[in-house]
Write an enzyme that holds these catalytic residues in place. Structure first.
Site: not given
Ligand code: BG6
Length: 474
Positions: A163, A374
């Site tokens: 990211e 993700e």
């Molecule tokens: C992504 C990241 O931006 O979102 C993760 O790569 C992160 O590390 C995920 O956990 C979800 O976001 P958050 O803020 O709920 O952890």
């Protein structure tokens, strides 16, 4: 009812990152990363134990196998391998990853390794302010080459930087930035330039060292919609798309900075300093694929006359929050909440159509294979008295997004894998353990470590069936 079947080679899986699941933050020679300091100062749990994957990895890999996972996307903590970032190797640290990778392979699960997930070794932040200094590129390259070489026969799919766009957009949360630089946006885009070089040099190492290896970045990517069909809103959406997305992808796949964005940056005095030879490094090390982290879409409109808004005071899903307070003046586009989308408890828009939109859009523009590294919904999951977790909202979210991915594949988009966030509950970067993502519940809260027991949620059994049947129905 239509059913979409996936190729037999499709890599169903799930994802995590090192500092969000491993714990053992200072065990067996590991030293702190900047995330240990960033998290220690927040209102939820620190990163010292998280889900304790470090001590539970065998049990967790057994659960991955039980769910049917064909791949597991995880990251390696630079500060576990080289605790000082640029110093001696930590034998015990690298042994941990030897063991994890061997355990995965033994269970027929393909490791998809990310080299950097926000966790710059603290020693390098103290030494030279981390990614702000160009020396970080050489130190990252040394670490990356070491790891890639060690696993060249075991790991074929490498994601470089996690990211980058989010690291840049939320630069004061994803990096420890000294006070004196906090409103210096040139520094922000210099960090981005160093990340681009680091990414390209890791791609180069994979191409040189790994027989049959492929490499690409894992980008946080939100499709951007205009609020209305007013041509000015459409132009604002184009500006946002170029500024937030294309600016990264053009480097990965074309080897240059998007011209319009660079000109905007020059006009506003925050363009990066590019040394002779840098563009050649970009051009010679084109990515093989793009890994996408997709949660939400965004909506923009043409900015009001003279508008100053806090780009980083609005989180990347559009929620106004406590996330960052440093202003950047934008006359390019103005973000607003999409009135046409549902939202989670944290106001992240839920937009499965956005999945199809972005896959088709990116594939058409760059013609490279894509992966989903993700995708998922953060929720206040409830552990019932009988030890069950009924997360039907997660099943619906994942079903609708997998279906959208299947539609994109039906229209010819090459998608190699699906690794939703997250395999197990972990330390959310913005909300700790209050916000859970996993197929596996970890019995702990922000304030109480309890017994860290692993508990299969309803979504675990649902996803197990999806993987087994290798298809999704409308
Ligand atoms: C992504 C990241 O931006 O979102 C993760 O790569 C992160 O590390 C995920 O956990 C979800 O976001 P958050 O803020 O709920 O952890």
């Amino acid at each position: 009812m239509k059913t979409y079947y996936f190729p037999n080679t499709f890599l169903w899986g799930a994802a995590t990152s090192a500092y969000q699941v491993e714990g053992a933050a200072e065990e067996d020679g590991k030293k702190k990363s900047q995330q240990d300091v960033i998290n220690a100062g927040r209102r939820f749990s620190d990163a010292s134990v998280t889900s304790d994957f470090y001590h539970h990895y065998k049990e967790d890999v057994a659960l991955m196998k039980e769910m049917g996972m064909k791949s597991y996307r995880f990251s390696i903590a630079w500060s576990r391998v080289f605790p000082d970032g640029d110093g001696d190797l930590n034998e015990k640290g690298i042994e941990f990853y030897d063991n994890v990778i061997d355990e995965l392979l033994k269970n027929g699960i393909e490791p998809i390794v990310t080299l950097y997930h926000y966790d710059m070794p603290l020693a390098l932040v103290e030494k030279y302010d981390g990614w702000i200094d160009r020396q970080s590129v050489a130190d990252f390259e040394r670490y990356a080459r070491f790891v890639i070489d060690r696993y060249k026969d075991k790991v074929k799919i490498w994601t470089t930087i996690n990211e980058q766009s989010i690291i840049v957009q939320f630069w004061t949360q994803k990096n420890l930035i000294p006070e004196k630089y906090l409103s210096d946006h040139q520094i922000r885009y210099q960090i981005n330039h160093h990340l681009n070089l680091a990414h390209c040099l890791a791609v180069k190492a994979v191409h040189e060292l790994v027989p049959g290896g492929i490499a690409g970045a894992a980008i946080g990517y939100n499709p951007i919609y205009p609020l209305t069909s007013d041509p000015k809103d459409c132009l604002a959406a184009l500006n946002a798309q170029e500024f937030q997305n294309q600016f990264y992808l053009d480097v990965y796949f074309k080897g240059f900075y998007t011209k319009s964005v660079l000109i905007y940056m020059q006009d506003h005095g925050f363009a990066p300093k590019v040394e002779p030879g840098d563009v050649q490094i970009f051009r010679e090390n084109i990515s093989d694929f793009l890994a996408l982290n997709y949660y939400s879409s965004e909506c923009v409109k043409w900015p009001e006359e003279g508008a100053v808004f806090q780009e980083s005071g609005v989180n990347w899903s559009g929620k106004k929050g406590e996330m960052d307070s440093h202003e950047i003046q934008e006359d390019f586009y103005e973000k607003i909440l999409n009135p046409n989308a549902d939202r989670t408890d944290w106001d992240w828009t839920i937009d499965p159509w956005g999945m199809e939109y972005l896959l088709r859009d990116i594939y058409t523009r760059y013609n490279k294979p894509l992966m989903i590294t993700e995708n998922g919904i953060g929720y206040h999951d409830i552990l019932e008295a009988d030890g069950t977790v009924h997360d039907d909202y997660r099943i619906k979210y994942l079903h609708d997004h997998i279906l959208a991915m299947a539609r994109a594949m039906h229209y010819g988009v090459e998608v190699l894998s699906y690794n939703p966030w997250s395999f197990e509950d972990l330390l959310s970067t913005s909300n700790g353990y209050e916000k859970r993502y996993g197929f596996v519940y970890i019995n702990r809260t922000d304030n109480d470590l309890k017994d860290l027991k692993r508990i299969k949620k309803d979504s675990f059994y649902w996803y197990q069936r999806v993987i087994r049947d290798n298809c999704i129905s409308e």
